[in-house]
Design an enzyme around this catalytic site. Sequence first.
Site, PDB file in Angstrom:
ATOM      1  N   HIS A 133       0.865  -1.172   0.000  1.00 18.90           N
ATOM      2  CA  HIS A 133       0.000   0.000   0.000  1.00 18.90           C
ATOM      3  C   HIS A 133       0.911   1.234   0.000  1.00 18.90           C
ATOM      4  O   HIS A 133       2.004   1.183   0.555  1.00 18.90           O
ATOM      5  CB  HIS A 133      -0.847  -0.055   1.281  1.00 18.90           C
ATOM      6  CG  HIS A 133      -1.928   0.965   1.404  1.00 18.90           C
ATOM      7  ND1 HIS A 133      -1.677   2.290   1.701  1.00 18.90           N
ATOM      8  CD2 HIS A 133      -3.277   0.855   1.290  1.00 18.90           C
ATOM      9  CE1 HIS A 133      -2.840   2.941   1.775  1.00 18.90           C
ATOM     10  NE2 HIS A 133      -3.825   2.089   1.529  1.00 18.90           N
ATOM     11  N   ASP A 210       2.813  -4.503   7.999  1.00 16.73           N
ATOM     12  CA  ASP A 210       1.625  -3.677   7.817  1.00 16.73           C
ATOM     13  C   ASP A 210       0.406  -4.593   7.982  1.00 16.73           C
ATOM     14  O   ASP A 210       0.074  -5.370   7.094  1.00 16.73           O
ATOM     15  CB  ASP A 210       1.675  -3.037   6.425  1.00 16.73           C
ATOM     16  CG  ASP A 210       0.393  -2.297   6.075  1.00 16.73           C
ATOM     17  OD1 ASP A 210      -0.555  -2.300   6.897  1.00 16.73           O
ATOM     18  OD2 ASP A 210       0.340  -1.726   4.976  1.00 16.73           O
ATOM     19  N   GLN A 213      -4.742  -4.502   6.942  1.00 18.81           N
ATOM     20  CA  GLN A 213      -5.742  -5.321   6.271  1.00 18.81           C
ATOM     21  C   GLN A 213      -5.930  -6.672   6.959  1.00 18.81           C
ATOM     22  O   GLN A 213      -7.032  -7.201   6.997  1.00 18.81           O
ATOM     23  CB  GLN A 213      -5.287  -5.539   4.813  1.00 18.81           C
ATOM     24  CG  GLN A 213      -6.375  -5.861   3.833  1.00 18.81           C
ATOM     25  CD  GLN A 213      -7.512  -4.855   3.841  1.00 18.81           C
ATOM     26  OE1 GLN A 213      -8.645  -5.192   4.158  1.00 18.81           O
ATOM     27  NE2 GLN A 213      -7.215  -3.617   3.506  1.00 18.81           N
ATOM     28  N   LYS A 236     -10.633  -0.088  10.188  1.00 15.68           N
ATOM     29  CA  LYS A 236     -10.823  -1.373   9.510  1.00 15.68           C
ATOM     30  C   LYS A 236     -11.103  -2.497  10.513  1.00 15.68           C
ATOM     31  O   LYS A 236     -11.445  -3.601  10.127  1.00 15.68           O
ATOM     32  CB  LYS A 236      -9.606  -1.720   8.651  1.00 15.68           C
ATOM     33  CG  LYS A 236      -9.446  -0.771   7.471  1.00 15.68           C
ATOM     34  CD  LYS A 236      -8.290  -1.121   6.563  1.00 15.68           C
ATOM     35  CE  LYS A 236      -8.084   0.003   5.552  1.00 15.68           C
ATOM     36  NZ  LYS A 236      -6.849  -0.170   4.771  1.00 15.68           N
ATOM     37  N   CYS A 374      -4.768   2.462  -3.708  1.00 12.07           N
ATOM     38  CA  CYS A 374      -3.539   2.959  -3.074  1.00 12.07           C
ATOM     39  C   CYS A 374      -2.387   1.983  -3.271  1.00 12.07           C
ATOM     40  O   CYS A 374      -1.536   1.822  -2.379  1.00 12.07           O
ATOM     41  CB  CYS A 374      -3.735   3.234  -1.583  1.00 12.07           C
ATOM     42  SG  CYS A 374      -4.978   4.482  -1.243  1.00 12.07           S
TER      43      CYS A 374
HETATM   44  C1  LIG Z   1      -5.894   0.622   4.598  1.00 10.72           C
HETATM   45  C2  LIG Z   1      -4.490   0.175   4.490  1.00 10.72           C
HETATM   46  C3  LIG Z   1      -3.430   0.989   4.911  1.00 10.72           C
HETATM   47  C4  LIG Z   1      -3.624   2.396   5.389  1.00 10.72           C
HETATM   48  O1  LIG Z   1      -4.479   2.519   6.468  1.00 10.72           O
HETATM   49  P1  LIG Z   1      -4.832   3.997   6.979  1.00 10.72           P
HETATM   50  O2  LIG Z   1      -5.912   3.818   7.952  1.00 10.72           O
HETATM   51  O3  LIG Z   1      -5.313   4.761   5.752  1.00 10.72           O
HETATM   52  O4  LIG Z   1      -3.588   4.587   7.492  1.00 10.72           O
HETATM   53  C5  LIG Z   1      -2.153   0.498   4.833  1.00 10.72           C
HETATM   54  N1  LIG Z   1      -1.915  -0.734   4.367  1.00 10.72           N
HETATM   55  C6  LIG Z   1      -2.895  -1.558   3.964  1.00 10.72           C
HETATM   56  C7  LIG Z   1      -2.563  -2.930   3.477  1.00 10.72           C
HETATM   57  C8  LIG Z   1      -4.216  -1.126   3.993  1.00 10.72           C
HETATM   58  O5  LIG Z   1      -5.188  -1.937   3.576  1.00 10.72           O
END
Ligand SMILES: *Cc1c(COP(=O)(O)O)cnc(C)c1O
Length: 416
Positions: A133, A210, A213, A236, A374
């Site tokens: 992302h 990260d 998700q 999320k 993104c």
């Molecule tokens: C949504 C997402 C992000 C960013 O999350 P934010 O709440 O916008 O900071 C980063 N990495 C992944 C894989 C995502 O799905």
Amino acid sequence: MSGIGVKPQPDVLDVERVREDFPILGRRVHGKPLVYLDNAATTQKPQPVLDALFRYYTGSNANVHRGVHLLSQEATDAFEAGRVSVQRFLNAAHASEIIFTRNASEGVNLVAESFGRLKVRAADEIVITGMEHHSNIVPWQLLCERTGAILRVVPITDEGELRLDEMERLLTERTRLVAVTHLSNALGTVNPIPTIVEMAHHHGAAVLVDGAQAAYHMPVDVQALGCDFYVVTGHKLYGPTGIGALYGRQALLEAMPPYQGGGDMIRSVTFEKTTYNDLPHKFEAGTPHIAGVVGLGAAVEYIRGIGLDRIAVHERDLLEYATARLNEVPGLRLIGTARHKASILSFVLDGVHPHDIGTIVDREGVAIRTGHHCAQPVMERFGIPATARASLAVYNTRSDIDALIRALRKVREVFA
Ligand SMILES: *Cc1c(COP(=O)(O)O)cnc(C)c1O
């Protein structure tokens, strides 16, 4: 009110019961019942989270870590209880290893800035992957610009899996950190984090995962994963916007310099010398998003009440069903067919721009995402400008998938 956790947990998720917890699922869009399949962008909020926010603002609102008065103590207790909830949710060893941020992006930026200042020098290397992302790309590019370090990118296969052989080749004694997504928001690929951690640690590199998700689709245990940093985002996780969390290994966080200056992050301030507060406050400058933490705490407790194991089983069933049904749609191609996948279906349709797919299915009440998600480098890798993406969550059902398939048939009719 939520009935979750009241009776003994059966093995199978009672999805109709879960749906009752989410007021928004009762609304209609364009005269049709809402079918919400844009969970990878943000998830809907259950009543216990809404109740917790309301209770906080109507009952205990005050600033934290400051006042001796009762409301301030209650607010502080609620705030720190949220930290313990997140600690348990991620199975961190200590509550002080949980730093509250605005979102996942801020967690990555904090590490890039602070770990960067501690460890990264010119000609050092940062390894990321081709399925990140933008939030897990740009902070590292900024770090490299600032320090003269070099960014290396692990390529992905046509199925959307990481080339671990290439990763092994890219890891050297110059590698300071590997930043990798647990679950790709564009492809649905689940990456083998323990293997990656072992490879990176073998070369003395730290690992940031990260988890924006992954954390609402599968159980996360940061100690079992072995990673050094793990970032999540509240919105999320069925929680509020504007709140996220960073897990960091205690010894590393202690060695790292502060990210931002302000109230709460200091022990004493004089114009000659300021000393910093202990973890986690060292990284939490200024009045935090107290209500956000209260809501996030309620959200992760709600998820724990259902159980991520059960959620994962439910979503795996839906993913298999949706994959089979989508493959029956003429001219449809799934982007991202990794062996180990979760809950995300990206696709293109011959002769139809993804934006038009999204617009037409929206008229049928079906909310999906269209665009580059993104993750522009992923789109480039597959030679497409954009995809349509259906992403699942705990409250989705097979009939939601059927509604999507019916809506896609409408798209086919329009473009016949
Ligand atoms: C949504 C997402 C992000 C960013 O999350 P934010 O709440 O916008 O900071 C980063 N990495 C992944 C894989 C995502 O799905």
